[in-house]
Design an enzyme around this catalytic site. Structure first.
Site, PDB file in Angstrom:
ATOM      1  CG  MET A 155     -11.549  -2.756   4.649  1.00 38.18           C
ATOM      2  SD  MET A 155     -10.109  -1.991   3.741  1.00 38.18           S
ATOM      3  CE  MET A 155      -9.094  -1.316   5.191  1.00 38.18           C
ATOM      4  CG  HIS A 178      -3.714  -1.696  -1.946  1.00 39.62           C
ATOM      5  ND1 HIS A 178      -4.919  -2.270  -2.108  1.00 39.62           N
ATOM      6  CD2 HIS A 178      -4.148  -0.849  -0.747  1.00 39.62           C
ATOM      7  CE1 HIS A 178      -5.857  -1.578  -1.219  1.00 39.62           C
ATOM      8  NE2 HIS A 178      -5.413  -0.876  -0.509  1.00 39.62           N
ATOM      9  CG  MET A 187      -8.218   7.281   2.272  1.00 38.97           C
ATOM     10  SD  MET A 187      -7.389   7.421   3.797  1.00 38.97           S
ATOM     11  CE  MET A 187      -6.571   5.518   3.677  1.00 38.97           C
ATOM     12  CG  HIS A 238      -9.120   0.462  -0.997  1.00 37.66           C
ATOM     13  ND1 HIS A 238      -8.626   0.162   0.401  1.00 37.66           N
ATOM     14  CD2 HIS A 238     -10.455   0.267  -0.683  1.00 37.66           C
ATOM     15  CE1 HIS A 238      -9.318   0.076   1.283  1.00 37.66           C
ATOM     16  NE2 HIS A 238     -10.595   0.355   0.574  1.00 37.66           N
ATOM     17  CG  ASP A 297      -4.914   2.499   0.570  1.00 37.00           C
ATOM     18  OD1 ASP A 297      -6.098   1.799   0.291  1.00 37.00           O
ATOM     19  OD2 ASP A 297      -3.751   2.147   1.033  1.00 37.00           O
ATOM     20  CG  ASP A 354      -6.177  -2.638   2.986  1.00 33.66           C
ATOM     21  OD1 ASP A 354      -5.049  -2.545   3.777  1.00 33.66           O
ATOM     22  OD2 ASP A 354      -6.870  -2.060   2.178  1.00 33.66           O
ATOM     23  CB  SER A 364      -0.940   0.092   1.335  1.00 31.74           C
ATOM     24  OG  SER A 364      -1.344   1.357   1.288  1.00 31.74           O
ATOM     25  CG  MET A 400     -11.076   3.470   1.456  1.00 35.26           C
ATOM     26  SD  MET A 400      -9.880   3.394   2.380  1.00 35.26           S
ATOM     27  CE  MET A 400      -8.467   3.312   1.250  1.00 35.26           C
TER      28      MET A 400
HETATM   29  C1  DX5 Z   1      -6.377   1.564   5.364  1.00 39.93           C
HETATM   30  C2  DX5 Z   1      -5.936   1.388   4.019  1.00 39.93           C
HETATM   31  C3  DX5 Z   1      -4.756   0.298   3.797  1.00 39.93           C
HETATM   32  C4  DX5 Z   1      -3.491   0.885   4.935  1.00 39.93           C
HETATM   33  C5  DX5 Z   1      -2.870  -0.432   5.233  1.00 39.93           C
HETATM   34  O1  DX5 Z   1      -7.677   2.488   5.095  1.00 39.93           O
HETATM   35  O2  DX5 Z   1      -6.933   0.843   3.282  1.00 39.93           O
HETATM   36  O3  DX5 Z   1      -4.513  -0.194   2.815  1.00 39.93           O
HETATM   37  O4  DX5 Z   1      -2.508   1.697   3.763  1.00 39.93           O
HETATM   38  O5  DX5 Z   1      -2.035  -0.068   5.977  1.00 39.93           O
HETATM   39  P1  DX5 Z   1      -1.092  -0.987   6.813  1.00 39.93           P
HETATM   40  O6  DX5 Z   1      -0.674  -2.331   6.208  1.00 39.93           O
HETATM   41  O7  DX5 Z   1       0.029  -0.144   7.626  1.00 39.93           O
HETATM   42  O8  DX5 Z   1      -2.325  -1.558   7.956  1.00 39.93           O
HETATM   43 ZN    ZN Z   2      -6.340  -0.049   1.261  1.00 36.57          ZN
END
Ligand code: DX5
Ligand code: ZN
Length: 228
Positions: free
Chosen positions: A139, A35, A39, A68, A37, A177, A10, A70
């Site tokens: 998750m 990956h 947000m 991903h 993310d 994840d 990620s 969010m």
């Molecule tokens: C959290 C993200 C993850 C995050 C995982 O909302 O979707 O992808 O980056 O990070 P670690 O591996 O540090 O838990």
């Molecule tokens: Zn993620």
């Protein structure tokens, strides 16, 4: 038959000041999937990166880019990510008004589609769309931040999803994840996952030689997976 396991770093935990190099290094260390993310400070209380960053990374790597989302609403940003070079787009069903329509939109845009389940989100969202998902993302932390602790109840949920995937007879990837590290990746694999997101565990690794900074931790994860 040994299963194909994929490691998906990620980039949320990468150094954004040199993101292209980070991606090149982390893929060279033996990982498979970027990956990504996204947000929005609305669906989750954090704000990260969008299609422009995906577009900039696309020429840097041949690896699969796994977006991903969010975000809420979901649909209007999907074509932008597809144009920016995303290969897989996943979203949280409770953030979409019309889940079936959103899955179809992702595929119409030429990407693989997936649903993401928060730790306490019911799997019943899968009941009528099993043939329309290419990936299921569970998750194992509440979404929004890297570096959180793995929620152990997720293991049982992974087993349930693995059973549903096997019953479907389709090649649906099961990604996990949040809080995945060297010391629990084998357990997550044994529960039935085949794609492992790891942010802080990989990008937080300290440089212990002149070799690629991520080689040691990724090799340790592979060794654990080999035992799973
Ligand atoms: C959290 C993200 C993850 C995050 C995982 O909302 O979707 O992808 O980056 O990070 P670690 O591996 O540090 O838990
Ligand atoms: Zn993620």
């Amino acid at each position: 038959m040994s299963k194909q396991f994929r490691i998906a770093p990620s980039i949320l935990s990468a150094n954004f000041a040199k993101l292209g190099q980070e991606v090149t290094d982390v893929i060279a260390s033996g990982t498979d999937i970027v990956h990504f993310d996204v947000m929005d400070n609305h669906y989750v209380p954090n704000l990260t990166i969008g299609p422009l960053v995906c577009e900039s990374l696309r020429p840097v790597t041949d690896a699969i880019i796994d977006v991903h989302l969010m975000v809420k609403p979901v649909d209007r940003i999907i074509p932008d990510f597809a144009k920016a070079g995303a290969n897989i787009i996943t979203f949280h069903p409770e953030a979409s008004e019309h889940i079936d329509r959103t899955l179809a939109l992702i595929r119409e845009c030429g990407c693989k589609a997936g649903l993401v389940f928060n730790p306490a989100t019911s799997l019943s969202y899968l009941d009528y769309v099993m043939d329309k998902v290419d990936m299921i993302l569970l998750m194992s932390v509440n979404p929004g931040f890297g570096g959180q602790k793995f929620i152990p109840e997720t293991l049982n949920k992974i087993r349930q999803v693995r059973a549903r995937i096997d019953a479907s007879g389709r090649d649906i990837w099961l990604e996990v994840d949040g809080g995945v590290k060297v010391d629990n990746i084998a357990e997550v694999a044994r529960a039935g996952a085949d794609v492992f997101v790891a942010g802080s565990a990989i990008f937080g690794a300290s440089k212990d030689s002149d070799a690629n900074r991520y080689d040691t931790v990724v090799a340790a994860m592979r060794a654990e997976l080999a035992k799973a």
